[in-house]
Design an enzyme around this catalytic site. Structure first.
Site, PDB file in Angstrom:
ATOM      1  N   HIS A   1      -9.810   0.306 -10.762  1.00 56.42           N
ATOM      2  CA  HIS A   1      -9.327   1.260  -9.745  1.00 56.42           C
ATOM      3  C   HIS A   1      -7.850   1.591  -9.960  1.00 56.42           C
ATOM      4  O   HIS A   1      -7.453   2.748  -9.974  1.00 56.42           O
ATOM      5  CB  HIS A   1      -9.567   0.677  -8.345  1.00 56.42           C
ATOM      6  CG  HIS A   1      -8.862   1.400  -7.241  1.00 56.42           C
ATOM      7  ND1 HIS A   1      -9.234   2.682  -6.838  1.00 56.42           N
ATOM      8  CD2 HIS A   1      -7.809   1.064  -6.448  1.00 56.42           C
ATOM      9  CE1 HIS A   1      -8.443   3.074  -5.851  1.00 56.42           C
ATOM     10  NE2 HIS A   1      -7.559   2.117  -5.607  1.00 56.42           N
ATOM     11  N   PHE A   2      -7.034   0.555 -10.168  1.00 60.46           N
ATOM     12  CA  PHE A   2      -5.617   0.932 -10.249  1.00 60.46           C
ATOM     13  C   PHE A   2      -5.239   1.530 -11.605  1.00 60.46           C
ATOM     14  O   PHE A   2      -4.247   2.229 -11.713  1.00 60.46           O
ATOM     15  CB  PHE A   2      -4.652  -0.143  -9.739  1.00 60.46           C
ATOM     16  CG  PHE A   2      -4.535  -1.448 -10.468  1.00 60.46           C
ATOM     17  CD1 PHE A   2      -4.016  -1.521 -11.726  1.00 60.46           C
ATOM     18  CD2 PHE A   2      -4.879  -2.626  -9.819  1.00 60.46           C
ATOM     19  CE1 PHE A   2      -3.859  -2.740 -12.359  1.00 60.46           C
ATOM     20  CE2 PHE A   2      -4.732  -3.853 -10.430  1.00 60.46           C
ATOM     21  CZ  PHE A   2      -4.215  -3.909 -11.717  1.00 60.46           C
ATOM     22  N   HIS A   3      -6.076   1.297 -12.611  1.00 61.85           N
ATOM     23  CA  HIS A   3      -5.764   1.994 -13.859  1.00 61.85           C
ATOM     24  C   HIS A   3      -6.126   3.483 -13.788  1.00 61.85           C
ATOM     25  O   HIS A   3      -5.505   4.291 -14.476  1.00 61.85           O
ATOM     26  CB  HIS A   3      -6.446   1.311 -15.045  1.00 61.85           C
ATOM     27  CG  HIS A   3      -5.656   0.130 -15.537  1.00 61.85           C
ATOM     28  ND1 HIS A   3      -5.841  -1.140 -15.054  1.00 61.85           N
ATOM     29  CD2 HIS A   3      -4.644   0.042 -16.438  1.00 61.85           C
ATOM     30  CE1 HIS A   3      -4.987  -1.960 -15.653  1.00 61.85           C
ATOM     31  NE2 HIS A   3      -4.242  -1.266 -16.491  1.00 61.85           N
TER      32      HIS A   3
ATOM     33  N   HIS B   1       0.813  -1.218   0.000  1.00 61.02           N
ATOM     34  CA  HIS B   1       0.000   0.000   0.000  1.00 61.02           C
ATOM     35  C   HIS B   1       0.849   1.271   0.000  1.00 61.02           C
ATOM     36  O   HIS B   1       0.619   2.151  -0.828  1.00 61.02           O
ATOM     37  CB  HIS B   1      -1.070   0.025   1.077  1.00 61.02           C
ATOM     38  CG  HIS B   1      -2.070   1.100   0.751  1.00 61.02           C
ATOM     39  ND1 HIS B   1      -2.969   0.985  -0.279  1.00 61.02           N
ATOM     40  CD2 HIS B   1      -2.224   2.354   1.224  1.00 61.02           C
ATOM     41  CE1 HIS B   1      -3.661   2.108  -0.406  1.00 61.02           C
ATOM     42  NE2 HIS B   1      -3.223   2.958   0.493  1.00 61.02           N
TER      43      HIS B   1
ATOM     44  N   TYR C   1       1.613   5.021  -2.653  1.00 62.74           N
ATOM     45  CA  TYR C   1       1.896   6.434  -2.329  1.00 62.74           C
ATOM     46  C   TYR C   1       3.294   6.834  -2.783  1.00 62.74           C
ATOM     47  O   TYR C   1       3.550   8.002  -3.043  1.00 62.74           O
ATOM     48  CB  TYR C   1       1.681   6.715  -0.836  1.00 62.74           C
ATOM     49  CG  TYR C   1       0.219   6.524  -0.486  1.00 62.74           C
ATOM     50  CD1 TYR C   1      -0.761   7.283  -1.109  1.00 62.74           C
ATOM     51  CD2 TYR C   1      -0.184   5.531   0.391  1.00 62.74           C
ATOM     52  CE1 TYR C   1      -2.100   7.076  -0.855  1.00 62.74           C
ATOM     53  CE2 TYR C   1      -1.528   5.316   0.660  1.00 62.74           C
ATOM     54  CZ  TYR C   1      -2.481   6.095   0.028  1.00 62.74           C
ATOM     55  OH  TYR C   1      -3.811   5.887   0.262  1.00 62.74           O
TER      56      TYR C   1
ATOM     57  N   ARG D   1     -10.770 -10.713 -11.754  1.00 66.90           N
ATOM     58  CA  ARG D   1      -9.486 -10.238 -12.272  1.00 66.90           C
ATOM     59  C   ARG D   1      -8.550 -11.436 -12.415  1.00 66.90           C
ATOM     60  O   ARG D   1      -8.900 -12.546 -12.008  1.00 66.90           O
ATOM     61  CB  ARG D   1      -8.876  -9.179 -11.332  1.00 66.90           C
ATOM     62  CG  ARG D   1      -8.490  -9.702  -9.971  1.00 66.90           C
ATOM     63  CD  ARG D   1      -7.968  -8.612  -9.047  1.00 66.90           C
ATOM     64  NE  ARG D   1      -6.639  -8.164  -9.411  1.00 66.90           N
ATOM     65  CZ  ARG D   1      -5.810  -7.500  -8.581  1.00 66.90           C
ATOM     66  NH1 ARG D   1      -6.197  -7.206  -7.340  1.00 66.90           N
ATOM     67  NH2 ARG D   1      -4.620  -7.111  -8.971  1.00 66.90           N
ATOM     68  N   ARG D   2      -7.379 -11.204 -12.969  1.00 70.47           N
ATOM     69  CA  ARG D   2      -6.320 -12.218 -13.106  1.00 70.47           C
ATOM     70  C   ARG D   2      -6.802 -13.479 -13.824  1.00 70.47           C
ATOM     71  O   ARG D   2      -6.469 -14.593 -13.420  1.00 70.47           O
ATOM     72  CB  ARG D   2      -5.772 -12.633 -11.735  1.00 70.47           C
ATOM     73  CG  ARG D   2      -5.172 -11.517 -10.908  1.00 70.47           C
ATOM     74  CD  ARG D   2      -4.558 -12.093  -9.642  1.00 70.47           C
ATOM     75  NE  ARG D   2      -3.871 -11.094  -8.866  1.00 70.47           N
ATOM     76  CZ  ARG D   2      -4.237 -10.724  -7.637  1.00 70.47           C
ATOM     77  NH1 ARG D   2      -5.292 -11.271  -7.053  1.00 70.47           N
ATOM     78  NH2 ARG D   2      -3.544  -9.819  -6.991  1.00 70.47           N
TER      79      ARG D   2
END
Ligand code: HAS
Length: 562
Positions: free
Chosen positions: A383-385, A232, A236, A448-449
């Site tokens: 979300h992470f894209h 996590h 950041y 996913r995956r």
């Protein structure tokens, strides 16, 4: 735009980046964009495969491609770009590096590059198709983990170079307030040092002995916990350099001043305190961790949202103050005064806009009951894209448009700006379709995956290909647009680095608003902040980790399903 570029290019702000430091930064940036090139190629092919539009030859596996894509973009592109940017900014704001710092910088670069090449070779040999999170019990070749170890050691050397630079400046400038860029760089690197202990521990103590056959089994829960202790704050580590550009460089690019120096520094301190003891929000659905510790880390997760909200406020205020200083009236007249046709502003701005739904998505993920709906679905990939793939990367593109000319002594021309505007629009449109579809498909249960599958023509899975927007075909088309945007970016980078006219280009460093309050000295008491961060980490992790080790299950043998 041409006029703006000319004025901007004529400003002679001293000291600019020392040419020897510029060389180091560019070395990082070349590899970063090499990774963008290869990583987005893997991405478009895998998107088309998952959408059922093409098939891979037998010699390439979907998961091999997915691993290459994740590692190249999430780890290599980000890390190399960040070090290139931070070294350049430190040299610009705190003077040229000493020879020791430069040696450490190059040492870090060399080790990082060797680690990257080793791990990437293992992926190419199909000996490490374990995806970028390398979850056990999937097992890669030991060389993959050795590559990862070198990667982390490389970042430590690069980080040591940046910290040494900072401490030398402090010694030579006693009593002076550290330039905002330097302060934020130190915050980012300290965060990285404390966080990367987790990944170093799991790779050295668990994955390496297990992959070398020295032990038969691996404690999966422990390995994932150590990974997310690191994973996590890793996000950041990607985000904070983008925030540095928002706080330090964007005010100068838009012709304004930063609303508040103190608020900016406070945001970075809060990231250092709260971004590490929150890893369990990636493990909310995992058995073996008590509800109490998950709850505690979710509370801390909500605390780490605060510095992003402070950032939203600060940047918004900076935009408004700038517009009003330029004569804007009315509630929103200032919006018109922003330089919408300048891609050095427009690209990061689109990144900011993406972060509004992306941050909201993060808050949804962190809420226990909602996480049960979205965990392990395409929602998380969406979300992470739109976080790292949009907010962070669009900001990095915005930085590259001026940083490469600064480092290479070239000009950011009006023609390049036009292409950069087009690049930003294409990236935004592509990401809107791809990530939007991913979010909706996730809510419809698409996991996913996974490679292309219709689960023996199950109606639910068939619907994932037939939706008007919520379709894996939309996802693939979005991926194609992103690929075009990526190739355009590579063209711009090559042009700016090698073919743009020779000129002096200034490194944009904004000033602080005249009526901003003085910055409290305590903000630079790193010992205090690290002490509190460590106390919070010990509080959030000690008992669960002891529990995982004391009550360890027999562990798992390796699996290599490819
Ligand atoms: Fe996340 C999963 C929670 C932020 C990246 N995240 C991931 C994964 C990645 C990732 C890579 O709680 C997947 C890992 C994997 O492979 O499994 N995330 C959060 C939360 C935040 C958050 C609470 N994530 C990020 C950022 C990332 C990132 C940033 C990359 C850079 N995330 C989660 C959770 C999961 C997760 C769970 C696990 C899900 C699962 O089940 O697997 C927060 O930090 C977000 C706070 C942000 C805001 C937005 C503030 C808005 C700003 C823009 C201002 C706009 C302006 C312009 C100024 C509250 C600052 C306005 C001007 C005008 C004129 C309009």
């Amino acid at each position: 735009m041409k006029q703006l570029a000319e004025v901007y290019n004529q400003q002679s702000i001293r000291p600019e980046v020392d040419p020897r430091d510029a060389k180091l930064s560019m070395a990082y940036i070349y590899i970063a964009f090499g990774a963008l090139f290869l990583g987005t190629m893997a991405g478009v092919v895998q998107g088309l495969v998952r959408g059922g539009l093409i098939e891979l030859p037998y010699s390439i596996s979907y998961y091999q491609l997915l691993t290459a894509h994740g590692v190249l973009l999430a780890l290599v592109l980000t890390t190399f770009f960040i070090f290139g940017f931070l070294h350049a900014g430190m040299s610009r704001t705190m003077g040229a590096m000493s020879s020791l710092e430069r040696r450490l910088g190059w040492g870090g670069y060399a080790v990082l590059t060797v680690g990257t090449l080793l791990s990437f070779t293992m992926i190419l040999l199909n000996d490490a198709s374990v995806l970028y999170t390398f979850y056990a019990p999937l097992q890669a070749s030991p060389f993959y983990y050795i590559g990862l170890t070198l990667f982390v050691v490389g970042t430590w050397l690069g980080g040591a170079s940046l910290l040494t630079h900072y401490f030398r400046w402090k010694k030579q400038n006693r009593g002076k307030l550290t330039p905002l860029f330097g302060f934020m760089t130190v915050g980012t690197i300290l965060l990285w040092f404390v966080a990367s202990i987790g990944v170093a521990a799991t790779v050295l103590l668990q994955f390496l002995p297990w992959s070398l056959g020295l032990v038969d089994n691996i404690n999966i829960l422990l390995s994932r916990t150590l990974f997310w202790y690191f994973g996590h704050p890793l996000v950041y580590f990607w985000l904070l350099p983008a925030y540095i550009a928002w706080y330090v460089c964007i005010p100068q690019i838009i012709g304004g001043k930063l609303f508040s120096d103190s608020l900016a520094r406070l945001a970075f301190i809060l990231f250092l305190l709260f971004s590490i003891p929150v890893g369990f929000h990636h493990q909310l659905m995992e058995a073996g961790i008590s509800e109490f510790w998950k709850y505690l880390q979710v509370v801390l997760t909500f605390a780490v949202i605060v510095p992003s909200l402070l950032t939203a406020f600060s940047i918004f205020a900076t935009f408004e103050l700038t517009g009003r200083a330029k004569g804007a009236t009315g509630a929103f007249g200032w919006v018109k005064k922003l330089p919408w046709k300048d891609a050095r502003f427009f690209a990061p701005f689109m990144g900011m806009l993406f972060f509004i739904p992306a941050g909201t998505g993060g808050i949804i993920n962190a809420s226990n009951q909602l996480n049960a709906v979205v965990h392990n679905t395409l929602w998380v990939v969406g979300h992470f894209h739109i976080t790292v793939g949009s907010t962070v990367i669009l900001t990095f593109f915005g930085i590259a448009y001026w940083l490469i000319p600064v480092l290479r002594g070239r000009q950011y021309t009006a023609r390049m700006n036009k292409l950069a505007m087009l690049q930003t629009i294409l990236w935004t449109v592509g990401m809107f379709f791809m990530s939007g579809a991913m979010h909706l498909l996730g809510l419809l249960g698409a996991p996913r995956r996974t490679a292309y599958t219709t689960y023996q023509d199950h109606p639910t899975a068939i619907a994932w290909f037939e939706g008007i927007f919520a379709s894996q075909i939309t996802m693939a088309l979005g991926g194609v647009i992103l690929f075009v945007a990526s190739m355009l970016m590579i063209y711009i980078v090559i042009n700016l680095a090698f073919f743009a006219p020779k000129a002096h280009t200034a490194f944009p460093i904004g000033e602080i608003a005249d009526d901003a309050r003085a910055t409290p000295r305590i903000f630079e008491n790193w010992k205090l902040w690290i002490g509190i961060a460590i106390a919070l980490i010990l509080f959030a992790y000690t008992i669960p980790l002891i529990d995982m080790i004391q009550h360890a299950p027999p562990g798992s043998p390796p699996f290599r399903p490819w």
